[in-house]
Design an enzyme around this catalytic site. Structure first.
Site, PDB file in Angstrom:
ATOM      1  CB  CYS A 158      -0.995  -0.039   1.146  1.00 60.07           C
ATOM      2  SG  CYS A 158      -2.364   1.091   0.919  1.00 60.07           S
ATOM      3  CG  HIS A 202      -3.152  -3.282   4.279  1.00 59.23           C
ATOM      4  ND1 HIS A 202      -1.973  -2.797   4.782  1.00 59.23           N
ATOM      5  CD2 HIS A 202      -3.680  -2.270   3.559  1.00 59.23           C
ATOM      6  CE1 HIS A 202      -1.811  -1.545   4.380  1.00 59.23           C
ATOM      7  NE2 HIS A 202      -2.824  -1.198   3.633  1.00 59.23           N
TER       8      HIS A 202
HETATM    9  N1  GLN Z   1      -2.066   6.987   2.117  1.00 56.78           N
HETATM   10  C1  GLN Z   1      -2.246   6.005   1.124  1.00 56.78           C
HETATM   11  C2  GLN Z   1      -3.651   5.892   0.569  1.00 56.78           C
HETATM   12  O1  GLN Z   1      -4.639   6.089   1.268  1.00 56.78           O
HETATM   13  C3  GLN Z   1      -1.758   4.669   1.672  1.00 56.78           C
HETATM   14  C4  GLN Z   1      -2.637   4.050   2.720  1.00 56.78           C
HETATM   15  C5  GLN Z   1      -2.181   2.698   3.175  1.00 56.78           C
HETATM   16  O2  GLN Z   1      -0.996   2.386   3.210  1.00 56.78           O
HETATM   17  N2  GLN Z   1      -3.144   1.887   3.581  1.00 56.78           N
HETATM   18  O3  GLN Z   1      -3.771   5.629  -0.621  1.00 56.78           O
END
Ligand code: GLN
Length: 242
Positions: A93, A192
């Site tokens: 992510c 995740h």
């Molecule tokens: N800030 C990024 C987004 O919302 C990554 C979020 C995350 O790592 N879950 O796209």
């Protein structure tokens, strides 16, 4: 045999159980009698990546990504050298977004990435949240990856390959059915969950790559993963029905 696993910014990039990926890697190595050292690589620490066998980046919020982006500038040269030399990397992510060219926030600020993946990310108003099932094709093997995604960033790949095709969920951007990105031994993904305990095939790809890069031809024994596979099948069945 021994592997040194580099954990990038463990205090900044650790959303939705991403640390579980490190635990899964360590456990699967220990079950095979492979020694593991976890090296935490934090902001401000000088690291040349020469003794890192496998590198992990978790996810993080925009605020944390900004701090990491600034710090990566001093690590960039050595990190790219190790990646070009075949070091396996898993990035989730926010970490994945930082391996691309940039992440443009909702306010329009560009957070600079490493540019190792030929991809860019733009934040959108709609968060892409939920369970996700992906069909991955790696090393002539086809398998499902299951996980959970939560991002506002939409990632678009240019001249690079996705990790797989979205069966359920959004993936890179909710538009083109692509999920993640692969370059050399670098894997970027939105999964995740954490990814590796749920998808032992992916953990083993990373471990086997790291071992062969370090030791040449090795005998890599499979582990007994029937519980993991049953859990994955149940997950897929449940969400395919909806
Ligand atoms: N800030 C990024 C987004 O919302 C990554 C979020 C995350 O790592 N879950 O796209």
């Amino acid at each position: 045999m021994k592997l040194t696993i580099g954990h990038m910014y463990p205090d900044l990039l650790n959303l939705y159980g991403d640390r579980g990926n490190i635990i899964a890697l360590k456990k699967r190595c220990e079950w095979r009698k492979i020694d593991v050292e976890i090296k935490e690589i934090k902001a401000g620490i000088n690291e040349n990546f020469a003794d890192i066998d496998l590198l992990f980046f978790g996810g993080g919020s925009d605020r944390e990504q900004k701090i990491v982006s600034e710090d990566l500038k001093s690590k960039k040269k050595n990190l790219i050298k190790a990646i070009e030399d075949g070091m396996p990397v898993l990035a989730i992510c926010g970490g994945y977004q930082l391996l691309g060219e940039y992440y443009k926030t909702l306010e329009g600020n560009k957070i600079e990435g490493l540019g190792i993946l030929d991809a860019y990310t733009v934040a959108s108003n709609k968060r892409l949240i939920g369970n996700i099932v992906v069909e991955a094709h790696l090393f002539n093997k086809k398998f499902y990856l299951v996980g959970f995604e939560n991002h506002s960033g939409k990632t678009f790949l240019r001249n690079c390959s996705p990790l797989g095709t979205v069966i359920i969920g959004y993936g890179n951007n909710g538009e083109d059915k692509k999920e993640g990105c692969v370059y050399k031994n670098v894997y970027g993904t939105y999964l995740h969950g954490p990814l590796l305990p749920k998808n032992p095939e992916m953990a083993d790809i990373l471990i086997e790559t790291a071992l062969s890069r370090k030791y040449g031809k090795i005998n890599f024994e499979p582990l007994e993963d029937s519980i993991e596979q049953r859990a994955k099948e149940a997950f897929i069945k449940r969400f395919m029905k909806k």
